[in-house]
Design an enzyme around this catalytic site. Structure first.
Site, PDB file in Angstrom:
ATOM      1  N   ASP A 115       0.777  -1.248   0.000  1.00  0.00           N
ATOM      2  CA  ASP A 115       0.000   0.000   0.000  1.00  0.00           C
ATOM      3  C   ASP A 115       0.809   1.299   0.000  1.00  0.00           C
ATOM      4  OD1 ASP A 115       0.780  -0.665   2.577  1.00  0.00           O
ATOM      5  OD2 ASP A 115      -1.185  -0.458   3.489  1.00  0.00           O
TER       6      ASP A 115
ATOM      7  N   GLU B 114     -11.081  -6.885   8.387  1.00  0.00           N
ATOM      8  CA  GLU B 114      -9.715  -6.824   7.854  1.00  0.00           C
ATOM      9  C   GLU B 114      -9.650  -7.432   6.457  1.00  0.00           C
ATOM     10  OE1 GLU B 114      -7.408  -5.184   9.135  1.00  0.00           O
ATOM     11  OE2 GLU B 114      -5.502  -5.906   8.356  1.00  0.00           O
TER      12      GLU B 114
ATOM     13  N   GLU C  19      -8.303   4.093   7.351  1.00  0.00           N
ATOM     14  CA  GLU C  19      -8.273   4.291   5.886  1.00  0.00           C
ATOM     15  C   GLU C  19      -9.581   4.788   5.274  1.00  0.00           C
ATOM     16  OE1 GLU C  19      -6.789   1.822   7.486  1.00  0.00           O
ATOM     17  OE2 GLU C  19      -4.673   2.130   6.977  1.00  0.00           O
TER      18      GLU C  19
HETATM   19  C1  DMJ Z   1      -1.078   2.835   9.847  1.00  0.00           C
HETATM   20  O1  DMJ Z   1      -0.022   2.565  10.670  1.00  0.00           O
HETATM   21  C2  DMJ Z   1      -0.623   3.397   8.539  1.00  0.00           C
HETATM   22  O2  DMJ Z   1      -1.686   4.019   7.899  1.00  0.00           O
HETATM   23  C3  DMJ Z   1      -0.015   2.352   7.651  1.00  0.00           C
HETATM   24  O3  DMJ Z   1       0.363   2.843   6.392  1.00  0.00           O
HETATM   25  C4  DMJ Z   1      -0.995   1.224   7.447  1.00  0.00           C
HETATM   26  N1  DMJ Z   1      -1.527   0.740   8.673  1.00  0.00           N
HETATM   27  C5  DMJ Z   1      -1.895   1.592   9.746  1.00  0.00           C
HETATM   28  C6  DMJ Z   1      -3.336   1.899   9.927  1.00  0.00           C
HETATM   29  O4  DMJ Z   1      -4.239   0.993   9.489  1.00  0.00           O
END
Ligand code: DMJ
Length: 577
Positions: free
Chosen positions: A277, A370, A391
């Site tokens: 991501d 999830e 997100e």
């Molecule tokens: C956060 O620590 C950050 O957004 C990361 O890039 C992805 N996971 C978590 C939140 O879900």
């Protein structure tokens, strides 16, 4: 009065009345929206403080709060085994949630608490600890939190920390960044995923890492280099991005995991979610922050490949980087950041479509699971949790900024209400262990304060950002877009926190925060003054749009949908999905 005059009089009276009704209903609508904005921003403010105050009462200076048992955790779960017993005497954790809350406190306008926190951290934080930490997590949470807070503390417009602040957070960030550097000492220059803060890379350390883990360090480490004048941080992170990009397949796709010693891929299947991501996110954001064309070129090719091989209608599945063939048909909660990235490049329509699908799943369960199996429309049997992730709120915020469509505020309200209904406990906000039963888990992740509450608050009140031009790191920490950090300056610019671009005689302002369009779209624009083309456009293979298979067809530029080959042999949007 003639019949004709009376008709005109009636029409004028009608127009006057309807204009008055229209105007008054518009102003009622406006005042209704403002009232909602005030009510909701207040509600989110209370959420933030419920989480923050409980952390400060029951967990500080440890890392994260356990809101059900009203105690703390120093394992920093995702960050590695930074365990209390490993720490020097008198040292109690890294106060992670406090570091993560700093920029949110500024956005909420709580300068007093911000200053108090900055001073405490300046005096007590110490990274000289025998602890094995995850480089990526430590970078986005601790380094990003410190660098962003340092900039906020020294920003003259904020008028913070008058006289008491002597760059202590920057000194801490530099110390932490220096402890990261041995991780990059590999045959490929790709960093190890784990490093001991005191002793560097441990013997027999795993050489396996993820694409996002080794390829999304450039914002924080780049900013650290710009602030300190020590180029080693940015050089190391940039080398890793370039090396990773050189490992892409002929389809411009990357895998999910790899070996930093050999530079070989381990997992060839990948998508836009976990493990990849933020790699995509950082290419476009690094371009915006540093004005480097190289990042834009990488992002554009990567984005086109994502749209071409992962997208199915409004969904994104996973695919094999070598063949582009679909592997897993799953929605993952982390993918919900993607519409936010699409807003940054101007693909608002495509962003809206995907965002709606995620919101639909949110409403189905009350929060986002999830992992959700798209082909069976069920929750993944072992990944039923929702750890208060940001997100969906993040994408909602970006879409609202781009469109000002009040519908996104409705979405925000639903998210806020669900969080309060399902996850609020006396001692804070708890993660959901199973979205099908809403059973809770005793953990309030630090990103709930750094991101979830921040994006929800900004959705209803973005006044803290007025006149500012920030890029948010993947952990929600703001970094200012400054022309003097830009490698290649646009034609003309105002040398402050804003990028202004002159095209022909017309002067246009382009900003990551104004969300209108990514600066690169303007810079790359042809001289013919034509409308900027969607970044997702992939032309059909042949100019006459004839085809033998779907592979001969590209991505439609107006709506970013994949075109397919009709029975008669023409590319088009034949299948409405
Ligand atoms: C956060 O620590 C950050 O957004 C990361 O890039 C992805 N996971 C978590 C939140 O879900």
């Amino acid at each position: 009065m003639t019949r004709r005059t009376s008709c005109w009089t009636s029409l004028i009276v009608f127009l006057l009345i309807s204009t008055t009704i229209f105007n008054s209903s518009m102003s009622e609508l406006d005042s209704g929206l403002s009232a909602k904005r005030r009510r909701m921003s207040e509600k989110v403010r209370k959420m933030f403080y419920h989480a923050y105050d409980n952390y400060m009462t029951y967990a500080f200076p440890h890392d994260e709060l356990k809101p059900i048992s009203k105690t703390f955790t120093d394992s920093l779960s995702e960050l590695g085994n930074l365990k209390l017993e490993n720490l020097p005497q008198g040292y109690n954790g890294s106060a992670l949630t406090l570091v993560e809350s700093l920029s949110s406190l500024v956005i909420l306008g709580n300068n007093t608490e911000f200053e108090k926190a900055v001073m405490w951290l300046s005096e007590n934080l110490n990274f000289d600890v025998d602890a094995r930490i995850n480089l990526f997590e430590c970078n986005i949470r601790l380094l990003g939190g410190l660098v962003s807070a340092h900039i906020l503390a020294t920003d003259s417009t904020n008028r913070l920390i008058q006289g008491t602040y002597n760059n202590q957070l920057l000194v801490l960030a530099q110390d932490l960044g220096t402890r990261f550097l041995p991780a990059f000492n590999t045959p490929t220059g790709l960093p190890y995923a784990w490093i001991n803060l005191k002793y560097g890379v441990m013997e027999n350390e795993t050489t396996e890492t993820s694409t996002s883990g080794c390829g999304s360090l450039i914002l924080e480490m780049g900013a650290l280099s710009r602030l300190t004048g020590d180029s080693r941080f940015e050089d190391a992170a940039l080398h890793a991005v370039r090396k990773l990009w050189a490992m892409r397949s002929s389809l411009n796709l990357l895998g999910t995991t790899l070996d930093v010693a050999t530079g070989e891929w381990i997992e060839y299947s990948s998508g836009i979610g976990a493990g990849v991501d933020s790699f995509y996110e950082y290419l476009i954001k690094a371009h915006i922050l540093f004005g480097k064309e190289e990042f834009w070129r990488m992002f554009q090719s990567a984005y086109l490949a994502v749209q071409k091989y992962f997208r199915y209608g409004s969904w994104y599945h996973e695919a094999d980087m070598r063949t582009g063939r679909a592997t897993y048909w799953q929605l993952t909660s982390l993918q919900a950041f993607w519409p936010g990235v699409q807003v940054l490049v101007g693909d608002v329509a495509a962003a809206n479509l995907t965002h709606r699908e995620f919101f639909h799943v949110w409403k189905k369960f009350g929060v986002l699971p999830e992992r959700y199996l798209l082909d069976h429309q069920i929750v993944h049997p072992t990944e039923k949790y929702y750890p208060l992730r940001p997100e969906l709120a993040e994408s909602t915020y970006y879409l609202y900024q781009a469109t000002k469509d009040p519908w996104y505020m409705e979405v925000g309200e639903t998210i806020v209400n669900s969080l309060n209904l399902h996850t609020k406990v006396e001692g804070g906000y708890a993660s959901v262990k199973d979205v099908t039963t809403m059973q809770l888990e005793d953990h309030q992740h630090s990103f709930f304060l750094a991101e979830t509450c921040k994006y929800l608050y900004l959705l209803f009140d973005d006044s803290a950002l007025t006149g500012q031009n920030y890029v948010f790191t993947t952990e929600g920490h703001p970094l200012p877009v400054m022309s003097d950090w830009h490698e290649r300056l646009p034609d003309s610019y105002i040398p402050r926190n804003w990028t202004s671009i002159k095209i022909e005689t017309q002067k246009k302002q382009a900003s990551a925060m104004s969300m209108q369009v990514c600066p690169a779209n303007l810079l790359n624009r042809g001289h013919d003054g034509e409308q900027i083309e969607s970044v997702c456009h992939v032309p059909d293979t042949r100019d006459d749009h004839r085809c033998s298979t779907d592979d001969d067809c590209g991505i439609d530029s107006t709506n970013c949908r994949r075109r397919s080959c009709s029975i008669a042999g023409y590319c088009g949007l034949w299948l409405f999905i």
